[in-house]
Design an enzyme around this catalytic site. Structure first.
Site, short mmCIF file in Angstrom:
data_model
loop_
_atom_site.label_atom_id
_atom_site.label_comp_id
_atom_site.label_asym_id
_atom_site.label_seq_id
_atom_site.Cartn_x
_atom_site.Cartn_y
_atom_site.Cartn_z
N GLY A 43 0.82 -1.20 0.00
CA GLY A 43 0.00 0.00 0.00
C GLY A 43 0.86 1.26 0.00
N ASN B 128 -7.11 4.74 9.40
CA ASN B 128 -6.65 3.51 10.06
C ASN B 128 -6.60 3.62 11.58
OD1 ASN B 128 -4.54 5.29 8.81
ND2 ASN B 128 -3.23 4.18 10.25
N HIS C 7 -2.51 -7.25 2.74
CA HIS C 7 -2.42 -7.80 4.11
C HIS C 7 -3.44 -7.18 5.06
CE1 HIS C 7 -0.04 -4.79 6.58
NE2 HIS C 7 0.23 -4.33 5.38
N CYS D 259 4.21 5.06 17.78
CA CYS D 259 5.56 4.64 18.15
C CYS D 259 5.95 5.30 19.46
CB CYS D 259 6.56 4.94 17.05
SG CYS D 259 6.10 6.34 16.03
#
Ligand SMILES: *Cc1c(COP(=O)(O)O)cnc(C)c1O
Length: 386
Positions: free
Chosen positions: A71, A151, A201, A324
């Site tokens: 992607g 997302n 995926h 993160c």
């Protein structure tokens, strides 16, 4: 201990039926689709069949599909390829503050190449206002890139409305549909999309393969240089097994897409209401313009990272709002774009469901959650109750 995986937005397990479909293309039917002997030409036909399947799934023509390595590559190729090919018209592109890094970092890198990038904001629910995009268009604008669904917070954007504005202005529209293809209806004509990024995926296909839809007639430069694969639009020997896996996964996903979306929506809403009932927990993102599988909450006084690590001890895999947080203290750019203050962004969790998530999984999370939150709040350095 049974593992409960609730991070399907990060990646999905490859469906065993997909793996079976891929296996012959490693050691048996391994020919290079560019080779002219039958070993190669047979695989060329396999690629064309996969191309027809994925094209049909999004209402496109097979020759509008460019297979990519993921992607991220599709996003890079869409932005850089169209912006460079249309530099004669202008150097301006528009995108939004909640895009995936694959779009935002590409746009950022493009500013160093002399492109002008406007990043439009979203509202407190995480929805883009099409009129704000309209106002950002200048005579030099060549591309608008708005993701179909986010997302992190799952918000679904008004792509068809944005398309009407883009078309009216003669500007191309790209959408990152990595979170929606295979999960929600996506039709490039109905939605008026010129370029669209997809990744296998995220719908039970293998990692490392995706595609870029490019509407026929769109001016776009190749992003990868080398051989003449993909009609000269994307060099590099095709990942035959991966592409077969992707098209098989998409066929499987479409077969029960609507029932699965309804099932996940009801599990999602059960999870949201159960979490909110704990107290001091707020939902991030829009309540119904939202992916069927996405839950994103902020939990007062408890660090997302502590909750993630604690749930991991119980075998529950979820992700935090600071993608993160272990390497940077920056809260998620998406939560920040929704005007969620840093102290709440750091206390956020994302739980994303999938086709192997059961009602028992959801109940198990809701059983563990209240006592975990209570325990963590009692020792919170953030000062609750002290
Ligand atoms: C996962 C994801 C990507 C990146 O896809 P890869 O195949 O992992 O490179 C891009 N955009 C969105 C919205 C995603 O969720």
């Amino acid at each position: 201990m049974k593992r409960i995986y609730l991070d399907y937005a990060a990646t999905t397990p490859t469906d065993p039926a997909v793996v079976q479909a891929m296996l012959p293309y490693y050691s048996e039917a391994f020919g290079n689709p560019s080779s002219l002997y039958s070993y190669g030409q047979e695989n060329r036909e396999v690629l064309q069949k996969a191309r027809r399947t994925v094209a049909a799934a999004i209402g496109a023509d097979p020759d509008e599909i460019i297979f990519t390595s993921c992607g991220t590559e599709a996003d890079n190729a869409a932005l850089l390829g169209t912006a460079r090919a249309n530099i004669g018209k202008g150097n301006h592109i528009i995108t939004t503050s909640i895009e995936h890094h694959a779009v935002l970092e590409t746009a950022h890198a493009m500013t160093k190449e002399g492109f002008d990038v406007t990043i439009v904001p979203v509202d407190g629910d995480g929805i883009v206002d099409p009129t704000v995009i309209e106002k950002a268009i200048t005579p030099k604008t060549t591309l608008i890139s708005v993701m179909h669904a986010n997302n992190e917070v799952g918000t679904i954007q008004p792509i068809a409305e944005i398309s009407r504005i883009a078309r009216g202005a003669g500007v191309y529209l790209h959408t990152d549909a990595v979170q929606t293809v295979g999960h929600l209806p996506v039709d490039v004509d109905e939605m008026g999309i010129d370029l669209m990024s997809v990744s296998a995926h995220k719908f039970y296909g293998p990692k490392g393969v995706g595609f870029l839809y490019v509407r026929s007639g769109t001016r776009i430069n190749p992003f990868m240089h080398g051989g003449g694969q993909e009609n000269g639009r994307r060099a590099g020997t095709e990942n035959v097994a991966g592409i077969v896996g992707m098209s098989t996964a998409l066929e499987i996903a479409l077969a029960d897409r609507d029932e699965e979306a309804a099932r996940q929506t009801s599990l999602r809403d059960r999870l949201i209401s159960g979490l909110v009932d704990v107290g001091g927990i707020q939902l991030n993102g829009h309540s119904d313009k939202r992916l069927p599988n996405n839950v994103n909450v902020s939990v007062d006084y408890v660090e997302g990272e502590s909750m993630m690590l604690n749930l991991d001890l119980d075998g529950i895999c979820i992700s935090t709002g600071s993608a993160c947080s272990s390497v940077s203290a920056e809260p998620s750019h998406v939560l920040t774009a929704l005007n969620i203050p840093p102290e709440k962004a750091h206390c956020s969790l994302r739980l994303t469901l999938g086709k192997w998530t059961t009602e028992e999984d959801v109940e198990r999370v809701l059983e563990i959650f209240p006592s975990m939150v209570k325990r963590l709040r009692a020792m919170s350095p953030l000062g609750h109750g002290r």
